[in-house]
Design a protein around this motif. Structure first.
Motif, PDB file in Angstrom:
ATOM      1  N   ILE A 971       0.344   8.443 -20.429  1.00  0.00           N
ATOM      2  CA  ILE A 971       0.097   7.965 -19.061  1.00  0.00           C
ATOM      3  C   ILE A 971       0.920   6.720 -18.787  1.00  0.00           C
ATOM      4  N   ASN A 972       0.876   5.830 -19.747  1.00  0.00           N
ATOM      5  CA  ASN A 972       1.632   4.595 -19.535  1.00  0.00           C
ATOM      6  C   ASN A 972       3.129   4.866 -19.409  1.00  0.00           C
ATOM      7  N   LYS A 975       3.846   6.364 -16.089  1.00  0.00           N
ATOM      8  CA  LYS A 975       3.738   5.316 -15.080  1.00  0.00           C
ATOM      9  C   LYS A 975       4.984   4.444 -15.073  1.00  0.00           C
ATOM     10  N   ASP A 976       5.526   4.210 -16.229  1.00  0.00           N
ATOM     11  CA  ASP A 976       6.774   3.459 -16.297  1.00  0.00           C
ATOM     12  C   ASP A 976       7.853   4.135 -15.451  1.00  0.00           C
ATOM     13  N   LEU A 978       7.420   6.263 -12.980  1.00  0.00           N
ATOM     14  CA  LEU A 978       7.059   6.157 -11.565  1.00  0.00           C
ATOM     15  C   LEU A 978       7.425   4.790 -11.032  1.00  0.00           C
ATOM     16  N   CYS A 979       7.161   3.839 -11.854  1.00  0.00           N
ATOM     17  CA  CYS A 979       7.392   2.463 -11.483  1.00  0.00           C
ATOM     18  C   CYS A 979       8.877   2.225 -11.178  1.00  0.00           C
ATOM     19  N   ILE A 980       9.703   2.729 -12.069  1.00  0.00           N
ATOM     20  CA  ILE A 980      11.140   2.572 -11.859  1.00  0.00           C
ATOM     21  C   ILE A 980      11.568   3.349 -10.625  1.00  0.00           C
ATOM     22  N   VAL A 982       9.844   4.163  -7.948  1.00  0.00           N
ATOM     23  CA  VAL A 982       9.379   3.575  -6.706  1.00  0.00           C
ATOM     24  C   VAL A 982      10.084   2.245  -6.443  1.00  0.00           C
ATOM     25  N   GLY A 983      10.450   1.588  -7.494  1.00  0.00           N
ATOM     26  CA  GLY A 983      11.122   0.307  -7.349  1.00  0.00           C
ATOM     27  C   GLY A 983      10.144  -0.776  -7.035  1.00  0.00           C
ATOM     28  N   PRO A 984      10.573  -2.004  -6.817  1.00  0.00           N
ATOM     29  CA  PRO A 984      11.977  -2.386  -6.916  1.00  0.00           C
ATOM     30  C   PRO A 984      12.487  -2.345  -8.362  1.00  0.00           C
ATOM     31  N   ARG A 985      13.686  -2.016  -8.555  1.00  0.00           N
ATOM     32  CA  ARG A 985      14.194  -1.942  -9.910  1.00  0.00           C
ATOM     33  C   ARG A 985      15.437  -2.815 -10.079  1.00  0.00           C
ATOM     34  N   ASP A 986      15.687  -3.100 -11.291  1.00  0.00           N
ATOM     35  CA  ASP A 986      16.842  -3.944 -11.601  1.00  0.00           C
ATOM     36  C   ASP A 986      18.130  -3.158 -11.396  1.00  0.00           C
ATOM     37  N   GLU A 989      19.176   0.043 -13.561  1.00  0.00           N
ATOM     38  CA  GLU A 989      18.015   0.522 -14.317  1.00  0.00           C
ATOM     39  C   GLU A 989      17.854   2.017 -14.038  1.00  0.00           C
ATOM     40  N   GLU A1027       2.777  13.016  -8.887  1.00  0.00           N
ATOM     41  CA  GLU A1027       3.569  11.938  -8.297  1.00  0.00           C
ATOM     42  C   GLU A1027       5.018  12.020  -8.780  1.00  0.00           C
ATOM     43  N   TYR A1092       8.779  10.256   0.982  1.00  0.00           N
ATOM     44  CA  TYR A1092       9.897   9.965   0.070  1.00  0.00           C
ATOM     45  C   TYR A1092      11.132  10.752   0.495  1.00  0.00           C
TER      46      TYR A1092
ATOM     47  N   ARG B  22       6.386  -5.001 -14.130  1.00  0.00           N
ATOM     48  CA  ARG B  22       7.022  -4.305 -15.236  1.00  0.00           C
ATOM     49  C   ARG B  22       8.115  -5.166 -15.856  1.00  0.00           C
ATOM     50  N   GLN B  23       8.835  -5.863 -14.970  1.00  0.00           N
ATOM     51  CA  GLN B  23       9.915  -6.700 -15.473  1.00  0.00           C
ATOM     52  C   GLN B  23       9.366  -7.780 -16.409  1.00  0.00           C
ATOM     53  N   GLN B 142       3.594   1.311  -4.065  1.00  0.00           N
ATOM     54  CA  GLN B 142       4.594   0.569  -4.818  1.00  0.00           C
ATOM     55  C   GLN B 142       3.941  -0.582  -5.593  1.00  0.00           C
ATOM     56  N   ILE B 145       1.808   0.863  -8.478  1.00  0.00           N
ATOM     57  CA  ILE B 145       2.532   1.437  -9.594  1.00  0.00           C
ATOM     58  C   ILE B 145       3.347   0.375 -10.328  1.00  0.00           C
TER      59      ILE B 145
END
Lengths: 1177, 272
Positions: A971-972, A975-976, A978-980, A982-986, A989, A1027, A1092, B22-23, B142, B145
């Motif tokens: 799950i984690n 989620k990582d 999903l997280c990337i 959805v952003g914001p991302r570096d 990345e 998702e 999306y 996350r960062q 957002q 997550i």
């Protein structure tokens, strides 16, 4: 009654201490010399005696008052000092002694051997023994006076050789403090008060450290005035130097008879005295006649000789010991050893020495301490503690809190109470009272009282709670068992035993030791009448229950006798100790309201007696005592009654009721001549004598009680039925129990040990032997039901059978009956509840209102079925009862007996079970159904049956090793992603394609292995993956392709080599194959997720369409369902171009499925058609 | 994984300065490479929760709420795709998830004129697709997550399987105990007690979190001592580790472990 403190005995060990102390000042002699001026107050002879004792008792009385104080003397608080001041009114001292002089007669300044100040470094009043000084009058034999020290003696002629200040003692009976000497002493008193303060101060000052606990009892004769230097030397007692042998022998005989006939209030006090004589240390100077002037005044010059030298003392002591050999030989082994090794006995009476040696060698009476239990909680028992035992939810929940608070307090106490400056009332008082307020608000007192009492028994029934004060060297076994970890604890523990509690004299006042302090202080701090009342009720009930237990078997067959006896003894010990503990607290509570700091005046006493004579005793101890004597169960009953009575207030003994109790006890005491006989075993008697003797010395028990002549003899009824074995006649008491109940008997041994050691510094204190003994619980009490003829027949049946048969049958009936109810609950009721659930589920959907009515309806329907319970219950008992009886009874039991026993057991069990069931089954069903119903209402959504269906899938594939990653981990990781996505991302990345593919593979593994899967994690996974799919479909996941292009690119669907197809396919498979829970794929059509797609400039409808087909193909969604989802999407306010796309998409999708053409390549089609759509936008 | 108090403090100090994103987690991993990821994650989320609790009140004044909402509206007006909520939360140094809640609450209020129910808001926060505004839904999602959201797994289930594999005689799981009327119930009660590392164990409680000081104190107060008061000594498993200094009640009867114990001694088959 020992004369330790009395000045009359030149060899009184007390002087030893005084001497020690005097070393700090001047020599002992310097204090003594002025004394002779004391006038020979002849007139007060008799009373003078008692005044000594009164003072001694007074000390103890003060101790009694300070019961509520810390036993360890940590807090010498105000009340104590008040007590002291009061005490000073008692004219202890020679009228003439000048203020600067020490007075040897002053018990406080020269506490007897074993008193606190002599042994420990602090002069703690609570450790003082209750010495009963040797009286002034000794008509013919000094020793005789010694034990009585009361007006028994008639002869005023008795004189003391050292009677210097004795005469000064005023004649004061307790409660009649009007001193004969009168106010003339007032000045002296004041001065003495000061002097005493000084001394006390000294004693507790560092200089006092030199006082060693092992100080031998050295009778530095009062008249051997100044012997500071030699005083440490022990005179060698020499049989050849004994004078007046004949008289001494005569005295010894008389004295011994008094002991033997129980004419002394406390035989062990006398033994203590004898041992003091035996171990007295004279100096060589004593041999010379260092007469002081006093002697010249003595009327009978010959008498003064008798105990003037150590040789005579020892001679007398050895004579008495010889007479009392039987008692002595029953002491524990350590004491016997010391006696057997005593050189004085060896030289004065080789015969006795030999007997003692043999007694020692054959003795098995090793006494050991039990390990103290650390705090353990009382376990929660649903039968008494669950919700159904409380009137309301609120009461239940408040009690839940009370329980936790109680243990919190207990833990705090356990951690801190030994720290300096920790004060129970200050730290815990308010918390306790707040708790009490809550209890009152909800009427939970009875529950709390039960918890309190159970905890009390659990923590304090061992002897530690009673403060055992001596022992052997530590056992290596114990150390091994405890392990090195606990060594420091053991050491601390030992210190606790060795230092504060060890020295309380042969007759310490009643006190609360160890954990008992917590409970006492709790009661005091709580100060709650309601709580006390409930606790009293609870204690009474428990006491009656335990007192009535059948503890011994009828008769033993040869083989098992030993085992049974051992068990009986153990059981008896546990019951006895519990009873004593409970009775002590009952006594504490009952007499608490009447406790006074001081002895009331006669007027007050009379009015109080008038007032209180009217009230009924809470527990009819008199009746119980009479019963126990009649049933020959005194060995169980008297010990706890003594504990109960030891806490009487000053007035209670004068009440008609308690006077009767005391008189009866006194009568028992007098009649209980020590010898081995059929009626009662020796040690049983010894225990009763020891505790009664102790009781008679308790400060608040009036002294005259023992000597009241008009003890109206009650005719002691004794049951003479021989068929039953009487408790008294069974040797239930052993030395272990004796010393556990009477730890003060250990003082005898201490005395001997200190003599051997010479000095306490050398012997290093008394090391305790600690042997752990497992605590055992009381056997369940069989319940006896009263019935009519059937019952009588039954009784007759049991009458000629061993009682174990009855116990077994009753036990079986009780258990089987109870199990039967449980069984019915678990089977029939559970079935009915399940059925109710189904019924309710259907009906709840129909009509939302009238839940109560619905419930009632369903229950009524079920009640009829409930009647089955009785049939099933009967069946159960009929099946289980005989089985159990057969297993439990001896193999050899005859068939007839066995059958009858079985029948009775079944009958009793059925009666119990069916009785309960018929009364409660309806309520039970209703309760259960209601609970289930409430649960149902609270959990909307997943209906229970579907969950059951899921259960079926909950199996790992064959050969599963359960090595799959944990759900939480997957799950984690998702989620990582999903997280990337959805952003914001570096910057830069991205997600590695291969890694993501691999993650989905692991997801599949995790889902397949059901070992660590639970519904919540699975639902979470399902949601996450949907998702993820949405983000993939809308190309939101920044994928990085590895070097190796995905193999699936060969598939024709992946026109653009888009690796996302592979991932979507994987997801579809996982959803279809691996999830046990429904996957919320509808979420793909949620506004958020579709949005999306709207965000993307170059929309990838191919992927979306691919997904739609995939869902259909994998049976995850129906075509029409998708259609409606798409339609409802179109309703939403989208940008116009996106709306067009949506409409197009939906048209394409629908057309594909509504065209009857073979769907060989639907996706390709879709791609083409959508291609145009995309081009347009 | 057991951490010393000092180690823990270092981590907590570091976490005090960062937003729960996350960062930040990545930085945390880089800074403390020797700690296991799950432990760090657990500590992270707990510290975050603490922070939230600390600062909660001052962000809830009516004025503050209004300001945030306006700033949010302005933000999404400029660029709906930008992480407006996240940035807003960062700027005012407030927990993003609570910022999301505040804005959502305010939004719903505006829409429905009535104060929205807690259940409704919670359910929308659980599943942002229920939020009637697409932009806000995205923003909220957002936030949710991105914010380190620690998923606990289900420790009881894990434990269950461990217990089944070991020789413990299991009694009954929590819900069954409750059915019997126990007022406080640990995850498991052992019908036949066992010894772990020489300590008798009557019950096992499983915590899928890191045992830090504040949470452990709270658990002791609310749960562990209560179990002790009813069932005697027991075992607590913090699956994501704990501060080892907290394991100080062993003697009295609360044993801490970070994994299922291996040296279990049962009544009959003593392995010792």
């Amino acid at each position: 009654m020992v004369s330790t403190s009395s000045p009359s005995f030149g060899y009184s060990p007390v002087l030893n201490h005084s001497e020690k102390r005097s070393l700090q000042k001047a020599s002992l002699g310097s204090f003594l010399t002025p004394m002779p001026e004391a006038p020979p107050v002849r007139r007060g002879r008799r009373k003078g005696n008692s005044s000594v004792s009164a003072s001694g008792r007074q000390v103890a009385r003060d101790l009694g008052r300070s019961l509520a104080e810390d036993e360890d003397g940590k807090s010498e608080n105000m009340s104590w000092s008040v007590g002291r001041r009061k005490r000073s009114e008692v004219p202890l001292v020679s009228a003439r002694s000048s203020p600067s002089q020490l007075n040897l007669n002053n018990l406080e300044e020269f506490p007897p051997m074993g008193a606190a100040s002599g042994w420990t470094n602090k002069s703690k009043p609570s450790r003082r023994i209750n010495p009963t000084p040797v009286s002034a009058e000794r008509p013919l034999s000094k020793p005789k006076m010694c034990f009585t020290s009361t007006p028994v003696s008639q002869s005023p002629a008795a004189r003391f050789p050292s009677g210097t200040s004795l005469e000064a003692f005023t004649a004061i009976q307790e409660g009649n403090l009007t001193s004969v000497v009168g106010s003339s002493l007032q000045e002296e008193r004041e001065m003495l008060k000061k002097e005493r303060c000084k001394l006390l101060h000294q004693a507790s000052s560092p200089a006092g450290l030199s006082l060693d606990p092992g100080t031998p009892t050295k009778p530095s004769c009062a008249r051997s005035a100044s012997l500071p230097a030699e005083s440490h030397l022990v005179t060698c007692a020499n049989p050849a130097k004994v004078s007046c042998k004949k008289q001494l022998e005569c005295l010894a005989q008389l004295y011994s008879s008094c002991i033997a006939e129980n004419l002394v209030p406390n035989i062990f006090l006398e033994l203590f005295f004898v041992l003091q004589l035996l171990t007295s240390k004279g100096t060589s100077a004593e041999d010379g006649e260092s007469n002081l002037e006093v002697d010249e005044r003595s009327e009978d010059a010959s008498r003064k000789q008798h105990f003037r030298n150590v040789h005579n003392c020892v001679y007398f002591a050895v004579q008495v010991l010889d007479y009392q050999y039987e008692i002595i030989s029953h002491l524990e082994k350590g004491t016997l050893k010391l006696l057997a090794e005593n050189e004085r006995i060896a030289s004065f009476s080789p015969a006795l020495h030999e007997r003692l040696r043999q007694a020692y060698e054959s003795s098995t009476a090793k006494v050991s301490l039990l390990l103290p239990c650390s705090v353990q909680s009382v376990s929660f028992q649903p039968e008494t503690d669950n919700r159904s035992n409380f009137p309301s939810d609120r009461a239940f929940h408040i009690f839940k809190k009370q329980r936790d608070i109680f243990y919190e307090l207990l833990r705090e106490w356990e951690d801190n109470h030994e720290k300096t400056g920790w004060d129970f009332e200050r730290v815990l008082g308010n918390k306790i009272r707040a708790m009490m307020a809550h209890l009152s608000a909800t009427c939970n007192h009875s529950h709390f009282a039960r918890l309190f009492q159970k905890q009390l028994i659990q923590m304090c029934k061992g002897p530690i709670g009673g403060g055992t004060s001596w022992g052997d060297t530590p056992d290596q076994d114990v150390l091994n068992m405890l392990g090195s970890d606990n060594l420091s604890r053991l050491k601390r523990l030992q210190e606790r035993f060795v230092v504060p509690q060890s020295i309380r004299g042969p007759c310490p006042p009643p006190s609360f030791t160890g954990c008992q302090q917590f409970f006492r202080d709790f009661i005091l701090s709580a100060g709650s009448y309601q709580f006390n009342q409930h606790l009293v009720d609870s204690l009474c009930l428990k006491i009656l229950e335990l007192d009535g237990l059948t503890l011994i078997e009828h008769e033993h067959s040869d083989g098992e006798a030993d085992m049974d006896e051992q068990d009986e003894k153990k059981h008896f010990t546990v019951v006895l100790l519990s009873l004593r503990l409970l009775a002590k607290f009952l006594g504490f509570l009952v007499f608490l309201p009447y406790r006074t700091m001081e002895q009331p005046t006669r007027d007050l006493l009379e009015s109080a007696v008038v007032l209180r004579n009217r009230t009924q005793p809470v527990l009819d101890v008199l009746k119980l005592l009479r019963q126990s004597i009649r049933d020959r169960r005194a060995i169980l009953t008297i010990p706890w009654i003594v504990e109960f009575l030891s806490l009487v207030d000053h007035i209670a003994p004068f009440l008609d009721y308690y006077r009767k109790v005391f008189c009866l006890l006194l009568q028992v005491y007098r009649l209980m001549v020590l010898s081995e006989d059929k009626e009662m075993s020796f040690l049983n008697k010894l225990l009763i004598l020891a505790i009664l003797g102790w009781l008679f010395q308790v400060p608040s028990v009036p002294e005259e009680l023992f000597f009241t002549t008009d003890v109206r003899k009650e005719r002691l009824m004794m049951d003479t039925v021989t068929s039953t074995r009487a408790l008294d006649s069974v040797p239930l008491v052993d030395q272990q129990l004796l010393y556990t109940c009477c730890p003060y008997l250990g003082e005898l041994r201490k005395l001997l040990a200190s003599f051997v050691a010479g000095s306490g510094a050398k012997n290093g204190g008394f090391v305790r032997k600690i042997t752990p003994t497992a605590a055992e619980s009381l056997a369940p009490k069989p319940s006896v039901t009263q019935r009519k003829l059937q019952a009588e027949l039954e009784q007759a049946f049991f009458h000629n059978q061993p009682p174990s048969l009855r116990r077994t049958v009753e036990f079986v009936a009780e258990r089987v009956g109870s199990n039967c109810v449980k069984h019915i609950k678990a089977t029939l009721v559970a079935e009915l509840v399940q059925r109710a659930e189904v019924m309710l589920q259907d009906k709840v959907k129909e009509e939302d209102a009238h839940h109560d009515k619905l419930l009632e309806e369903v229950c009524t329907h079920l009640y009829e079925e409930g009647a089955q319970a009785l049939i099933r219950g009967r069946e159960f008992c009929r099946k289980k009862g005989p089985e159990a009886v057969r297993v439990l009874l001896p193999e050899e039991t005859s068939a007839a007996v066995l059958n009858s026993a079985e029948d009775i057991a079944v009958e009793l069990a059925t009666e119990k079970a069916c009785g309960w069931l018929s009364a409660n089954i309806a309520a039970l069903i209703k309760r259960e159904v209601k609970a289930t119903f409430n649960r149902m209402l609270k959990m909307p959504g997943l209906p229970l049956p579907s969950e059951d269906a899921l259960e079926l899938r909950r199996d790992c594939p064959p050969g599963c090793q359960h090595h799959a990653p944990f759900p939480s981990q997957i799950i984690n990781e998702i989620k990582d992603v999903l997280c990337i996505a959805v952003g914001p991302r570096d910057e830069g990345e991205v997600i590695d394609y291969v890694w993501l593919e691999c993650l989905l593979g692991r997801l599949s593994q995790t889902l397949r292995c059901r070992k660590f899967m639970c519904p919540t994690s699975e639902q979470q996974l399902a949601k996450c993956t949907v998702e993820l799919a949405s983000l993939l479909v809308s190309d939101h996941v920044p994928l990085r392709l590895g070097l190796k292009p995905p193999e699936k690119s060969s598939e024709r669907l992946q026109v653009k080599n888009n690796p996302t197809y592979g991932l979507l396919k994987l997801l579809l498979c996982v959803w279809k194959e691996d999830f046990g829970t429904p996957v919320p794929v509808q979420l793909m059509f949620s506004r958020k997720n579709v949005a999306y797609a709207a965000e993307v400039k170059q929309r990838e409808w191919d992927l979306f369409l691919f997904m739609l087909h995939g869902l259909v193909e994998h049976d995850l969604m129906g075509i029409s369902e998708i259609e409606s989802c798409l339609h409802s999407l179109e309703e939403l306010p989208w940008p116009s171009d996106f709306l067009k796309d949506l409409e197009m998409l939906s048209r394409v999708f629908i057309s594909e499925y509504h065209l009857e053409e073979p769907r060989t390549n639907p996706c390709e089609l879709a791609r083409q058609s959508l291609g145009t759509v995309t081009a347009q936008s | 994984m057991k951490l010393s108090k000092a180690q823990y403090d270092e981590i907590a100090q570091f976490l005090g300065q960062v937003q729960p994103t996350r960062q930040s987690l990545r930085k945390l991993k880089e800074k403390f490479p020797s700690q296991s990821q799950s432990t760090l994650l657990s500590i992270f989320s707990q510290e975050y929760q603490k922070q939230v609790k600390r600062t909660h009140a001052k962000y809830h004044t009516a004025e503050a709420v209004e300001t945030y909402y306006q700033r949010y509206l302005n933000g999404v007006m400029k660029n709906a795709a930008a992480p407006v909520l996240l940035e807003l939360a960062n700027e005012v140094d407030f927990a993003p998830s609570l910022m999301a809640r505040i804005v959502l609450e305010r939004f719903l209020q505006e829409q429905g004129q009535a104060i929205p129910s807690k259940t409704l808001i919670n359910s929308m926060l659980r599943d942002p697709s229920q939020i009637p505004d697409g932009v806000l839904a995205n923003q909220v999602y957002q936030v949710l997550i991105t914010v380190v959201f620690f998923f606990c797994g289900n420790a009881v289930i894990c434990l269950n399987s461990f217990i089944n594999n070991s020789s413990c005689s299991l009694r009954i799981a929590e819900d069954q105990l409750r059915a019997k009327g126990y007022d406080k119930t640990p995850d498991f009660i052992l019908e036949v007690p066992v010894a772990v590392e020489g300590h008798i164990i009557h019950w096992i409680e499983s915590k899928a979190s890191f045992g830090d000081e504040s949470s452990h104190q709270a658990y002791l107060q609310d749960q562990f001592w209560s179990y002790w008061n009813r069932f005697g000594p027991g075992l607590v498993i913090y699956w994501y580790g704990f501060i080892e200094e907290l394991d100080c009640h062993r003697e009295r009867g609360i044993l801490l472990k970070d994994c299922f114990p291996t040296d279990i001694v049962t009544l009959r088959h003593s392995r010792a």
